[in-house]
Design an enzyme around this catalytic site. Structure first.
Site, PDB file in Angstrom:
ATOM      1  N   GLU A   1     -29.387 -16.967 -13.267  1.00 44.93           N
ATOM      2  CA  GLU A   1     -29.900 -16.495 -11.994  1.00 44.93           C
ATOM      3  C   GLU A   1     -29.546 -17.523 -10.923  1.00 44.93           C
ATOM      4  OE1 GLU A   1     -33.319 -13.518 -12.399  1.00 44.93           O
ATOM      5  OE2 GLU A   1     -34.181 -15.484 -12.661  1.00 44.93           O
TER       6      GLU A   1
ATOM      7  N   HIS B   1     -37.939 -18.117 -16.247  1.00 45.45           N
ATOM      8  CA  HIS B   1     -37.546 -17.513 -14.969  1.00 45.45           C
ATOM      9  C   HIS B   1     -37.706 -18.538 -13.846  1.00 45.45           C
ATOM     10  CE1 HIS B   1     -37.637 -14.978 -11.399  1.00 45.45           C
ATOM     11  NE2 HIS B   1     -36.818 -14.221 -12.097  1.00 45.45           N
TER      12      HIS B   1
HETATM   13  O1  LIG Z   1     -35.309 -12.814 -10.175  1.00 48.00           O
HETATM   14  C1  LIG Z   1     -34.652 -11.803 -10.354  1.00 48.00           C
HETATM   15  C2  LIG Z   1     -34.702 -11.077 -11.640  1.00 48.00           C
HETATM   16  O2  LIG Z   1     -35.399 -11.804 -12.604  1.00 48.00           O
HETATM   17  C3  LIG Z   1     -33.820 -11.222  -9.287  1.00 48.00           C
HETATM   18  O3  LIG Z   1     -34.637 -10.631  -8.346  1.00 48.00           O
HETATM   19  P1  LIG Z   1     -33.957  -9.769  -7.188  1.00 48.00           P
HETATM   20  O4  LIG Z   1     -33.083  -8.740  -7.903  1.00 48.00           O
HETATM   21  O5  LIG Z   1     -35.097  -9.147  -6.449  1.00 48.00           O
HETATM   22  O6  LIG Z   1     -33.154 -10.713  -6.368  1.00 48.00           O
END
Ligand SMILES: O=C(CO)COP(=O)(O)O
Length: 247
Positions: A164, A94
């Site tokens: 992400e 992550h």
């Molecule tokens: O890092 C995330 C999920 O792992 C995304 O977070 P948000 O949906 O709060 O932007």
């Protein structure tokens, strides 16, 4: 090839017994699209509580793990422990782990290999920071992350890739569906060229970064977006709308 839509709620370091209990009640009684695989990633200390209270139709994930089964590694948990307590998945790589805790591609690769040895499903995150995007090196960053992942995966059936957009996480503004689709298509092309066409077609690539109930449908309609990893939105009843984005 149909890829089952996959939605992971990443609770990060949030919640209490009370609030998690309420969230679980909401999820257990919600009307959810049965064609969606739903995974809740709880803080380590609440994993067993979550597993015991959440309906068995949901999976539960840890948010991190270490690279050996046991030993003098204060503060860490191992894939064997995660399995022992009844979880099926772990999130690895992550952006929090990469950029706050300084985890390298190589270290994340070791974690993937060890989690797979223990038969845990891995949700592996990739993605660029705002700085990297501004420098125009997004593809380079993502492909280097992919190489470290591919070098360590033994069983692609137990991998979900999560793109992400680091610059969209926690901002309330998701990346555009066009941007995400373009990146996912590039990742699939990379898999085709570097792993196999079968893996490229079958692996699920989900998107994370400010996914919300009102924006998820347009994202879900893109052909290479196979689900979401959701932070803030996973702590609210809105998560139900996100799970149902394709319904
Ligand atoms: O890092 C995330 C999920 O792992 C995304 O977070 P948000 O949906 O709060 O932007």
């Amino acid at each position: 090839m149909t890829r089952k839509f996959f939605v992971c709620g990443n609770w990060k370091m949030n919640g209490s017994k009370k609030s998690i209990g309420e969230l679980i009640q909401t999820l257990n009684t919600a009307k959810l699209d049965p064609n969606v695989e739903v995974v809740c990633a709880a803080p380590a200390i609440y994993l067993e509580l979550t597993r015991s209270e959440l309906d068995p139709k949901f999976s539960v994930a840890a948010q991190n793990c270490y690279i050996v089964p046991s030993g003098g590694f204060t503060g860490e948990i191992s894939p064997a422990m995660i399995k022992d307590c009844g979880m099926d998945w772990v999130i690895l790589g992550h952006s929090t782990r990469r950029h706050i805790f300084g985890e390298s591609n190589e270290f994340i690769g070791q974690k993937i290999a060890h989690a797979q040895e223990n038969d845990l499903g891995v949700i592996v995150c990739i993605g660029e920071t705002r700085e990297e995007k501004e420098k125009g090196i997004t593809d380079q960053v993502i492909f280097a992350q992919m190489k470290a992942i591919a070098d360590n995966v033994k069983d692609w059936n137990k991998v979900v890739l999560a793109y992400e957009a680091g610059w969209a996480i926690g901002t309330g503004n998701a990346a555009s569906p066009q941007h995400v689709q373009q990146i996912h298509a590039k990742v699939r092309e990379w898999l085709k060229n570097n792993v196999s066409e079968a893996v490229a077609n079958s692996v699920r690539i989900i998107y994370g970064g400010s996914v919300r109930g009102d924006t998820c449908r347009e994202l879900a309609a893109q052909k290479d977006i196979d689900g979401f990893i959701v932070g803030k939105g996973s702590l609210k009843p809105e998560f139900v709308d996100i799970v149902n984005a394709k319904a």
